[in-house]
Scaffold this motif. Sequence first.
Motif, mmCIF file in Angstrom:
data_model
loop_
_atom_site.group_PDB
_atom_site.id
_atom_site.type_symbol
_atom_site.label_atom_id
_atom_site.label_comp_id
_atom_site.label_asym_id
_atom_site.label_seq_id
_atom_site.Cartn_x
_atom_site.Cartn_y
_atom_site.Cartn_z
ATOM 1 N N THR A 87 2.517 -14.975 5.208
ATOM 2 C CA THR A 87 3.559 -14.908 4.397
ATOM 3 C C THR A 87 4.151 -13.472 4.700
ATOM 4 N N GLU A 88 5.115 -13.317 3.886
ATOM 5 C CA GLU A 88 5.599 -11.754 3.937
ATOM 6 C C GLU A 88 4.872 -10.819 3.118
ATOM 7 N N GLN A 89 4.539 -11.371 2.071
ATOM 8 C CA GLN A 89 3.558 -10.885 1.057
ATOM 9 C C GLN A 89 2.310 -10.253 1.761
ATOM 10 N N GLN A 90 1.373 -11.286 2.410
ATOM 11 C CA GLN A 90 0.296 -10.985 3.337
ATOM 12 C C GLN A 90 0.629 -9.835 4.161
ATOM 13 N N TRP A 91 1.830 -10.012 4.877
ATOM 14 C CA TRP A 91 1.909 -9.236 6.018
ATOM 15 C C TRP A 91 2.093 -7.741 5.519
ATOM 16 N N ARG A 92 2.962 -7.767 4.287
ATOM 17 C CA ARG A 92 3.036 -6.520 3.604
ATOM 18 C C ARG A 92 1.923 -5.659 3.100
ATOM 19 N N VAL A 93 0.976 -6.498 2.500
ATOM 20 C CA VAL A 93 -0.448 -5.875 2.100
ATOM 21 C C VAL A 93 -1.102 -5.398 3.366
ATOM 22 N N MET A 94 -0.941 -6.044 4.453
ATOM 23 C CA MET A 94 -1.832 -5.645 5.730
ATOM 24 C C MET A 94 -1.168 -4.396 6.265
ATOM 25 N N ARG A 95 0.121 -4.328 6.296
ATOM 26 C CA ARG A 95 0.616 -3.248 6.880
ATOM 27 C C ARG A 95 0.457 -1.811 6.115
ATOM 28 N N VAL A 96 0.435 -2.273 4.760
ATOM 29 C CA VAL A 96 -0.021 -0.991 3.867
ATOM 30 C C VAL A 96 -1.336 -0.692 4.048
ATOM 31 N N LEU A 97 -2.312 -1.639 4.339
ATOM 32 C CA LEU A 97 -3.737 -1.052 4.544
ATOM 33 C C LEU A 97 -4.053 -0.730 5.955
ATOM 34 N N ASP A 98 -3.048 -1.294 6.909
ATOM 35 C CA ASP A 98 -3.179 -0.352 8.035
ATOM 36 C C ASP A 98 -2.635 0.806 8.253
ATOM 37 N N THR A 99 -1.678 1.260 7.453
ATOM 38 C CA THR A 99 -1.186 2.483 7.365
ATOM 39 C C THR A 99 -1.893 3.443 6.506
ATOM 40 N N LYS A 100 -2.592 2.975 5.303
ATOM 41 C CA LYS A 100 -3.036 3.792 4.155
ATOM 42 C C LYS A 100 -4.582 3.803 4.422
ATOM 43 N N GLY A 101 -5.133 2.807 4.897
ATOM 44 C CA GLY A 101 -6.779 2.586 5.125
ATOM 45 C C GLY A 101 -7.153 1.881 3.955
ATOM 46 N N GLU A 102 -8.433 2.235 3.686
ATOM 47 C CA GLU A 102 -8.952 1.587 2.462
ATOM 48 C C GLU A 102 -8.443 2.286 1.277
ATOM 49 N N ILE A 103 -7.776 1.316 0.363
ATOM 50 C CA ILE A 103 -7.315 1.980 -0.998
ATOM 51 C C ILE A 103 -7.700 0.788 -2.128
ATOM 52 N N ASP A 104 -7.537 1.700 -3.285
ATOM 53 C CA ASP A 104 -7.970 0.760 -4.604
ATOM 54 C C ASP A 104 -6.813 -0.109 -4.755
ATOM 55 N N PHE A 105 -7.083 -1.155 -5.618
ATOM 56 C CA PHE A 105 -6.040 -2.364 -5.850
ATOM 57 C C PHE A 105 -4.889 -1.706 -6.615
ATOM 58 N N THR A 106 -4.964 -0.984 -7.337
ATOM 59 C CA THR A 106 -3.683 -0.223 -8.180
ATOM 60 C C THR A 106 -3.010 0.331 -7.103
ATOM 61 N N THR A 107 -3.414 1.033 -6.312
ATOM 62 C CA THR A 107 -2.403 1.809 -5.260
ATOM 63 C C THR A 107 -1.922 0.642 -4.306
ATOM 64 N N LEU A 108 -2.711 -0.372 -4.032
ATOM 65 C CA LEU A 108 -1.940 -1.278 -3.081
ATOM 66 C C LEU A 108 -1.106 -1.954 -3.684
ATOM 67 N N SER A 109 -1.107 -2.318 -5.232
ATOM 68 C CA SER A 109 -0.371 -2.858 -5.675
ATOM 69 C C SER A 109 1.133 -2.116 -5.741
ATOM 70 N N ARG A 110 1.140 -0.926 -5.977
ATOM 71 C CA ARG A 110 2.114 -0.149 -6.071
ATOM 72 C C ARG A 110 3.042 0.181 -4.604
ATOM 73 N N GLU A 111 1.846 0.435 -3.754
ATOM 74 C CA GLU A 111 2.380 0.733 -2.281
ATOM 75 C C GLU A 111 3.227 -0.610 -1.707
ATOM 76 N N SER A 112 2.696 -1.860 -2.106
ATOM 77 C CA SER A 112 3.162 -3.201 -1.612
ATOM 78 C C SER A 112 4.367 -3.587 -2.382
ATOM 79 N N CYS A 113 4.444 -2.875 -3.399
ATOM 80 C CA CYS A 113 5.676 -3.634 -4.441
ATOM 81 C C CYS A 113 5.224 -4.867 -4.817
#
Length: 145
Positions: free
Chosen positions: A38-64
């Motif tokens: 899904t678009e949202q799954q890809w968005r999450v994967m792209r953020v994690l690919d760029t940022k590396g391991e991050i906390d849930f709150t940061t992932l929520s903010r970065e992925s909108c």
Amino acid sequence: MKVNLVTKYEDSLPLQLIRARDIAMEYFRPVLASNDLTEQQWRVMRVLDTKGEIDFTTLSRESCILSPSLTGIINRLEKLGYVEKKKCEHDGRKSYIHLTAKAESLVERLRPQIEEQYVALKERIGEDRYSELSNLLNELIASKH
């Protein structure tokens, strides 16, 4: 002097942004759909690919993506073997998320296909206008801070 601004709904910036997003996503949805993402799954994967391991709150903010929705997305990605969660050693309420090797391989495989779609989108409106639009949107986003 009172200024009365009446904006037609077609000229509403939020509506224009939603419509523009839908048009832009037409380029990427086929690539994602053909890989069962899904678009949202890809968005999450792209953020994690760029940022590396991050906390849930940061992932929520970065992925909108709002936390309740992100929880479901992370759970599905975890079942698919694309992400792993781990609890913070110092704060059990905090979780960190990172991509698995399987997900990293998928992102690497999809990156050229996604890049082709960016090229096609830029060809549609022109490289200069694409850059101008991107710069204007980044200025709007930065004005929040």
